[in-house]
Scaffold this motif. Sequence first.
Motif, PDB file in Angstrom:
ATOM      1  N   THR A  24       0.586  -1.385   0.247  1.00  0.00           N
ATOM      2  CA  THR A  24      -0.015   0.269   0.049  1.00  0.00           C
ATOM      3  C   THR A  24       0.514   1.249   0.174  1.00  0.00           C
TER       4      THR A  24
ATOM      5  N   MET B 203      -9.945   5.408  -2.039  1.00  0.00           N
ATOM      6  CA  MET B 203      -8.415   5.007  -1.229  1.00  0.00           C
ATOM      7  C   MET B 203      -7.727   5.649  -0.772  1.00  0.00           C
TER       8      MET B 203
ATOM      9  N   ALA C 108      -5.583   3.869   5.768  1.00  0.00           N
ATOM     10  CA  ALA C 108      -4.791   3.157   3.679  1.00  0.00           C
ATOM     11  C   ALA C 108      -4.884   1.766   3.689  1.00  0.00           C
TER      12      ALA C 108
END
Length: 192
Positions: A81, A131, A139
């Motif tokens: 991420t 997101m 997130a």
Amino acid sequence: MDLAQTDEQLWRAVVRGDGVAFAAIFDRHGDRVWRHAWRLMQHRQDTEDVVAAAFAEAWRRRAHVRIVDESVLPWLLVTTTNCARNARRSLRRNERLIAHIPLGPDAPDAADVAADRFERFDAGSAVAQAMRELSDTDARLVSLVMLEDVPLADAARAIGIGYGAAKTRIHRARQRLRGRLEAAGAAEEVSA
């Protein structure tokens, strides 16, 4: 290399510099990390770059990787991420730079070229756009809990926050995502 070993056992070997153990971790979790990166990037080459960056970061920081319930996967997903967010920031910086480069009179407008690239990049998913509007911590938490089905307690430990804070954050993030996605759906209906 014994494939019956847990991630925690393999990771102890990785920390000692064992490339075979690292390859076993990659074989075990590479597909899941790739799918997660794809959901965030929506572009094949960008996804491959993010996966490579996440595993490079895992190797580089191998002594500091946090194992959660004998699994390195939550740490890999959080790192993926983060790498995806960095990649998107880099893309935006490059597009802004390209937009300011002077071109000849018959060249396409650089701003149009950059906008086309960003539109293709951005068109992948309303979820990816929503997101991007969350804080880094939110997130990461949403990625683990909602996209990867990691239990909230495990996700909280992987990120390094308390369970109570994670519970509050996931509730608020879900509300923000729901509102953003509902607004995106209404905008799509208006433009249709």
